[in-house]
Motif scaffolding. Structure first.
Motif, mmCIF file in Angstrom:
data_model
loop_
_atom_site.group_PDB
_atom_site.id
_atom_site.type_symbol
_atom_site.label_atom_id
_atom_site.label_comp_id
_atom_site.label_asym_id
_atom_site.label_seq_id
_atom_site.Cartn_x
_atom_site.Cartn_y
_atom_site.Cartn_z
ATOM 1 N N ALA A 173 2.176 -9.301 -3.641
ATOM 2 C CA ALA A 173 1.419 -10.027 -2.812
ATOM 3 C C ALA A 173 0.632 -8.881 -2.090
ATOM 4 N N ALA A 174 0.854 -7.834 -1.831
ATOM 5 C CA ALA A 174 -0.003 -6.886 -1.185
ATOM 6 C C ALA A 174 -0.712 -6.468 -2.207
ATOM 7 N N CYS A 175 -0.684 -6.302 -3.596
ATOM 8 C CA CYS A 175 -1.531 -5.648 -4.523
ATOM 9 C C CYS A 175 -2.539 -6.926 -5.013
ATOM 10 N N ALA A 176 -2.152 -7.996 -4.828
ATOM 11 C CA ALA A 176 -2.848 -9.218 -5.122
ATOM 12 C C ALA A 176 -3.896 -9.200 -4.073
ATOM 13 N N VAL A 177 -3.469 -9.276 -2.901
ATOM 14 C CA VAL A 177 -4.713 -9.263 -1.756
ATOM 15 C C VAL A 177 -5.674 -8.100 -1.877
ATOM 16 N N ALA A 178 -5.064 -6.923 -2.295
ATOM 17 C CA ALA A 178 -5.975 -5.701 -2.354
ATOM 18 C C ALA A 178 -6.988 -6.151 -3.621
ATOM 19 N N GLY A 179 -6.401 -6.503 -4.790
ATOM 20 C CA GLY A 179 -7.454 -6.629 -6.038
ATOM 21 C C GLY A 179 -8.421 -7.888 -5.534
ATOM 22 N N LEU A 180 -7.982 -8.728 -4.562
ATOM 23 C CA LEU A 180 -9.133 -9.920 -4.438
ATOM 24 C C LEU A 180 -10.065 -9.348 -3.430
ATOM 25 N N ALA A 181 -9.735 -8.284 -2.667
ATOM 26 C CA ALA A 181 -10.736 -7.726 -1.853
ATOM 27 C C ALA A 181 -11.469 -6.857 -2.734
ATOM 28 N N ILE A 182 -11.091 -6.123 -3.384
ATOM 29 C CA ILE A 182 -11.899 -5.223 -4.319
ATOM 30 C C ILE A 182 -12.976 -5.876 -5.243
ATOM 31 N N TRP A 211 -9.912 1.706 -9.521
ATOM 32 C CA TRP A 211 -9.170 0.940 -8.328
ATOM 33 C C TRP A 211 -7.912 0.590 -9.169
ATOM 34 N N SER A 212 -7.874 0.051 -10.265
ATOM 35 C CA SER A 212 -6.580 -0.322 -10.914
ATOM 36 C C SER A 212 -5.692 1.018 -10.936
ATOM 37 N N ALA A 213 -5.960 2.209 -10.953
ATOM 38 C CA ALA A 213 -5.036 3.238 -10.809
ATOM 39 C C ALA A 213 -4.640 3.422 -9.548
ATOM 40 N N VAL A 214 -5.580 3.101 -8.338
ATOM 41 C CA VAL A 214 -5.263 3.319 -6.876
ATOM 42 C C VAL A 214 -4.098 2.392 -6.762
ATOM 43 N N ILE A 215 -4.194 1.282 -7.231
ATOM 44 C CA ILE A 215 -3.211 0.159 -6.967
ATOM 45 C C ILE A 215 -1.648 0.301 -7.501
ATOM 46 N N ALA A 216 -1.994 0.711 -8.619
ATOM 47 C CA ALA A 216 -0.775 1.089 -9.627
ATOM 48 C C ALA A 216 -0.042 2.159 -8.911
ATOM 49 N N ILE A 217 -0.746 3.199 -8.402
ATOM 50 C CA ILE A 217 -0.008 4.428 -8.064
ATOM 51 C C ILE A 217 0.551 3.981 -6.540
ATOM 52 N N GLY A 218 0.037 3.250 -5.715
ATOM 53 C CA GLY A 218 0.318 2.767 -4.409
ATOM 54 C C GLY A 218 1.539 1.729 -4.642
ATOM 55 N N ALA A 219 1.592 0.918 -5.824
ATOM 56 C CA ALA A 219 2.732 0.065 -6.073
ATOM 57 C C ALA A 219 4.158 0.789 -6.205
ATOM 58 N N ALA A 220 3.896 1.920 -7.239
ATOM 59 C CA ALA A 220 4.754 2.660 -7.781
ATOM 60 C C ALA A 220 5.319 3.578 -6.378
ATOM 61 N N ILE A 221 4.681 3.823 -5.432
ATOM 62 C CA ILE A 221 5.053 4.686 -4.196
ATOM 63 C C ILE A 221 5.827 3.569 -3.554
ATOM 64 N N ALA A 263 0.135 -3.636 -10.337
ATOM 65 C CA ALA A 263 1.620 -3.750 -9.883
ATOM 66 C C ALA A 263 2.734 -3.970 -10.827
ATOM 67 N N VAL A 264 2.424 -4.897 -11.887
ATOM 68 C CA VAL A 264 3.361 -5.078 -12.873
ATOM 69 C C VAL A 264 3.733 -3.588 -13.772
ATOM 70 N N THR A 265 2.566 -2.769 -13.894
ATOM 71 C CA THR A 265 3.089 -1.553 -14.497
ATOM 72 C C THR A 265 3.840 -0.839 -13.806
ATOM 73 N N ALA A 266 3.671 -0.675 -12.376
ATOM 74 C CA ALA A 266 4.584 -0.069 -11.695
ATOM 75 C C ALA A 266 6.112 -0.671 -11.479
ATOM 76 N N ILE A 267 6.187 -1.974 -11.552
ATOM 77 C CA ILE A 267 7.464 -2.751 -11.620
ATOM 78 C C ILE A 267 8.170 -2.055 -12.815
ATOM 79 N N VAL A 268 7.696 -2.236 -14.033
ATOM 80 C CA VAL A 268 8.125 -1.913 -15.269
ATOM 81 C C VAL A 268 8.749 -0.486 -15.259
ATOM 82 N N LEU A 269 7.729 0.312 -14.737
ATOM 83 C CA LEU A 269 8.234 1.871 -14.646
ATOM 84 C C LEU A 269 9.387 1.827 -13.855
ATOM 85 N N GLN A 270 9.535 1.068 -12.575
ATOM 86 C CA GLN A 270 10.566 1.138 -12.081
ATOM 87 C C GLN A 270 11.972 0.708 -12.724
ATOM 88 N N ALA A 271 11.804 -0.378 -13.565
ATOM 89 C CA ALA A 271 12.861 -0.869 -14.225
ATOM 90 C C ALA A 271 13.280 0.306 -15.112
#
Length: 446
Positions: free
Chosen positions: A432-441, A408-418, A127-135
């Motif tokens: 928060a959503a990405c954290a829950v997804a990471g814990l589940a994975i 799995w990290s790629a899936v989370i990053a793409i989802g966060a970017a979208i 998610a952080v990767t997507a956040i920096v890209l958004q910035a």
């Protein structure tokens, strides 16, 4: 509710203290979110100052190095209640974040190996990767208004990505380009700017458009000299004490010196200075690892206060891991280092406001970005893009180029970017959503 044509009652120092304390705990959402909160509370609801005076202060803070939201709080606090008002407003904007980050940093470094904590961070890092890209996207959409500015951004990206040019040199080259270009083609370098006009009115304000500048906010050479002298003492005393007690090459002394320089390079916000912090803290000094740097940015995104508070995490981890006070006092070492780097990072911000505020109040004309600052903002886009690629590489190939790709990290990053770029979702909700997804994975597949 008080009628809009009636000025609000005067605000006491302690009433303002309570507000600034509250703001320190609710200032999520990065600079844009924090400025929006202050505008809603101070201009629209409480009417402590008018729209025009608010934007006038904000435009000044935008051309300074440092966290503009914290500087804006300092400016408003100073304008209303003199020097101590500014110190309290700016200090309470930072202090809650520092205390929270010290606790979270300790939990991270002491219990980060636990499966639950590891799972949460497994989801947060993409998610952080997507956040920096958004910035990078957000700043580019605002700043890159012509081909010349796009070329500056591209050159900055190439300089740091391909040749690992130090960030200060990139900023200096961009500033020089803007200075020369602004003389040759002024229209090209007026793409940046303030926050627009101040046409809206929410009613009579305590500090209104026609409210005279209070006596303490009027420019005097003696007051300027006093602020500069006090700032020099407040910097020199702790720095001199560190050098005398520990020596110049000690971790704490070098942290003080390094983050003093970092504080003067934060044009364009926290994301702009992160590459410089990475180059120094990770590559040069080895205070923390690349993976820990990503985790620190994740913590910074999830806590109130300015994002540049990630430096407190850097300081805590560096002091803790280096055990600067011995193996039996690692927490004390980490907390001390976090407090020190926070002091040296934010001291210049207070000085810029207390020294420059009277000059700004001497005229209520709009303050525009200068040509060098426009060029610096353009170069920041390229630098932040490099930072996004750096984070993405370490997240998607956690074991290095020869290690396996992490789908799995790629899936989370793409989802966060979208979610961030397409649907404009709140950063905290995405994390928060990405954290829950990471814990589940982690619990199901690993």
């Amino acid at each position: 509710m008080q009628p809009s044509h009636v000025k609000p009652a005067p605000v006491t120092f302690w009433q303002a203290f309570v507000f600034w304390l509250k703001l320190g705990f609710i200032s999520f959402g990065g600079p844009a979110g924090q400025i929006a909160i202050m505008h809603e509370e101070l201009v629209e609801k409480r009417r402590w100052l008018s729209e025009r005076r608010f934007l006038h202060a904000l435009n000044y803070c935008m051309v300074l190095p440092g966290p503009e939201a914290q500087q804006l709080a300092t400016y408003i606090g100073w304008l209303m209640h003199r020097t101590w008002g500014g110190v309290v407003a700016g200090g309470l904007f930072v202090l809650p974040s520092l205390l929270i980050l010290v606790v979270l940093s300790w939990v991270y470094i002491a219990f980060g190996g636990m499966s639950v904590v590891a799972g949460l961070f497994y989801g947060i890092k993409p998610a952080v990767t997507a956040i920096v890209l958004q910035a990078a996207h957000r700043i580019a959409s605002r700043a890159l208004k012509n081909k010349v500015l796009w070329a500056i951004a591209a050159a900055a990206f190439a300089a740091i990505f391909a040749w690992d040019v130090p960030f200060p040199l990139i900023v200096a080259a961009a500033a020089l380009t803007g200075y020369v270009g602004g003389r040759l083609s002024p229209a090209t370098f007026t793409a940046g700017g303030g926050h627009g006009g101040a046409d809206k009115s929410y009613g009579a304000a305590l500090i209104d458009d026609d409210t005279p500048t209070p006596p303490h906010a009027r420019f005097r050479w003696s007051a300027l000299a006093l602020v500069i002298g006090a700032g020099a003492v407040l910097w020199a005393l702790p720095m001199g004490a560190l050098a005398m007690v520990f020596g110049w090459d000690h971790t704490l002394t070098q942290m003080g010196w390094f983050f003093t320089k970092a504080a003067l390079l934060t044009f364009g916000g926290a994301y702009a200075v992160l590459p410089y912090v990475y180059q120094g803290a990770v590559e040069h000094y080895g205070w923390l690892t690349p993976r820990q740097m990503i985790d620190g940015l994740a913590l910074g995104e999830t806590t109130p206060g300015p994002l540049i508070m990630v430096v407190a995490f850097v300081g805590f981890v560096g002091g803790y891991v280096k055990a600067v006070f011995g193996p039996e006092a690692q927490f004390v070492a980490g907390a001390t280092a976090a407090a020190l780097v926070t002091w040296f990072t934010f001291l210049p911000s207070f000085l810029f406001i207390l020294a420059g505020g009277p000059l700004v109040e001497s005229t209520h004309g709009d303050i525009k970005f200068t040509a060098p600052l426009t060029a610096i903002t353009a170069c920041v886009v390229g630098v932040i893009l490099n930072l996004a690629l750096f984070f993405g590489y370490h997240v998607l190939w956690p074991q290095g180029a020869k290690g396996p790709f992490d789908p799995w990290s790629a899936v989370i990053a793409i989802g966060a970017a979208i979610a961030l770029l397409r649907y404009q979702r709140n950063v905290i909700h995405v994390i928060a959503a990405c954290a829950v997804a990471g814990l589940a994975i982690k619990l199901v597949w690993y």
